[in-house]
Design an enzyme around this catalytic site. Sequence first.
Site, PDB file in Angstrom:
ATOM      1  CG  HIS A 458      -0.369   5.614  -0.036  1.00 43.19           C
ATOM      2  ND1 HIS A 458      -0.224   6.222   1.221  1.00 43.19           N
ATOM      3  CD2 HIS A 458      -0.317   6.532  -1.191  1.00 43.19           C
ATOM      4  CE1 HIS A 458      -0.091   7.624   0.845  1.00 43.19           C
ATOM      5  NE2 HIS A 458      -0.024   7.882  -0.402  1.00 43.19           N
ATOM      6  CD  GLU A 459      -5.233   5.435   1.375  1.00 39.12           C
ATOM      7  OE1 GLU A 459      -6.477   5.074   1.157  1.00 39.12           O
ATOM      8  OE2 GLU A 459      -4.560   5.472   2.500  1.00 39.12           O
ATOM      9  N   GLY A 460      -5.210   2.952  -3.121  1.00 34.43           N
ATOM     10  CA  GLY A 460      -5.532   2.375  -4.586  1.00 34.43           C
ATOM     11  C   GLY A 460      -4.543   2.646  -5.739  1.00 34.43           C
TER      12      GLY A 460
END
Length: 608
Positions: A458-460
């Site tokens: 998550h978050e890239g």
Amino acid sequence: MTYRQTTEFFLYDWLNVESLNQRTRFADHSRETFDSVLDTCEKIARDKFAPFNRIADTEEPWFDGEKVHLPESSHAAARAFQESGMLAAAQDYEIGGMQLPCVVEMAANSFFSKAGIGIGGGGMLTSGNANLLMAHGTELQKQVFARNEFAGRFYGTMCLSEPQAGSSLSDVVTRATPDGSDFESDPFGPRYRLRGNKMWISNGEHELSENIIHLVLAKIPDAEGKLVPGTKGISLFIVPKKLVDAQGQLTGERNDVALAGLNHKLGYRGIPNTLLNFGEGKYPVRGSAGAIGYLVGKAGDGLRCMFHMMNEARIAVGLGAATLGYAGYEASLEYARNRPQGRPMGVGGKDAKQPQVPIIQHADVKRMLLAQKSYCEGAVALELYCARLVDELHTGDEAGAKEAHLLLEMLTPIAKSWPSEWCLEANSLAIQVLGGYGYTRDFPVEQYWRDNRLNMIHEGTHGIQALDLLGRKVVMDGGKGLALLASKMNGTIERAMAVPELAAHGNALAGALKAVGNATKSAWATGNPEEALANATPYLQAFGHTVLAWIWLDVALCARRQPESDLTQGKLAAARYFFHYELPKVPAWLKVVETRDDTCRSMDDAWF
């Protein structure tokens, strides 16, 4: 050494955060006030989070068709966190904040993620949501939405991904159309109707707060009703679950945002993860379908605004990964000190009449523990260094702020990705230290691994961070960011060369830094992005290890200046481990980057 002692060493001895008190914004603070905040957060984490971490894992959120249910312990933890004031810790006094430095705020919040990341992660999202609005929202949006989030009345989310568009945000198809002829006259800003679906939304539905404020990326159709392709057409909208008036009071109207389902996760289970439908008509509001949303910033500027929250979240994700690794390290260290098995090597080592020794006396167990220590403490140091740069960005002089901005640009991909990979490896080693017991639910180390596995995604994702680093960050502005970071590393190397015990480490780091520079030039030698970026992930790994070696060398220099103690000796041993066992991996990773190896990009899908 305890996590608290390590945190204090990084804050006070290494980063010298007490010097920040000389700045106007932090003038009311002292080490005493900083310690008081750390004490409060450590106690809440110990009392309200840690005892219920397993409950949050085993009693998953469930949906009864109207509400998402969480254990009462999750509600109690949320209340305690809200009452602590940490949601607004870095904000101005005038809006209920403490005006804490970012580095102290992040250090204090790390106790919560270490004790129960599946319980407290919603706080990170809420403060990040509110911080974005404080930077890009109108005065009324700040007053009504951001301030109520800081107060804990409202919680926040970030709604980026869609079922067909995860990392590829240019492919989002959620659309936002003007809501009637008076849409520009709404007190909250231009009012739109949103229709679409958002996937993987953490805390997208719950009963922990009065309201949920969704920040949603969507595209505004052009004059012909078509969506503009790419990221330039993306705008950002505030979409509250429940509508509010200009005073922040609930109007009693439910917005057209519906929970389509919960995702059942490997770990990190305490936070509901949702698929949300916007504007499907389940909750028609004000006479028609379509979720009401208010434009944040300018039309088409949504991704730039959202990156304010995403970059903040990436550092927070890195720190969360580091503390999960540290929790596993502590558990396996305690086990190794108390688990008798085997006998010392050498004379009498096979004599069954001799008493068994704790497994921490075996060299291979020490290897696994040292690896964990070097990964986790190094990662915590990196994240706190980045948070210290944030303080410099916002309160330093013009030159210092400019430098901090450039360093943050360079380090954010590493701050997110490196702890996510290597502190996960630390969790795996913690399981290995416990052996068969580590693979059971009788001990917490398997949960730490499961919870931490999300952080590479998550978050890239890892691959996205690699493309960002090699494809954008190291070449931006003619390589100014890379040159600045290299100058910082060279400064540390020069200081280390004057210390005989650290000179070899300095030489090793200099070699790794030179290799990174050569590989960067070789990757881009043809100017072909397809060739340059095919091996971006090995480049990310090599770059990350080089950065962490720099962090450890700087920490070692600090430890050498302190009176000798178990704490400082432990830091020096961890640094030595990293330079002897980890930094030598860098040349192997860079080999495929330097040669623009085409093994992966030339692989035909039929050959699999």
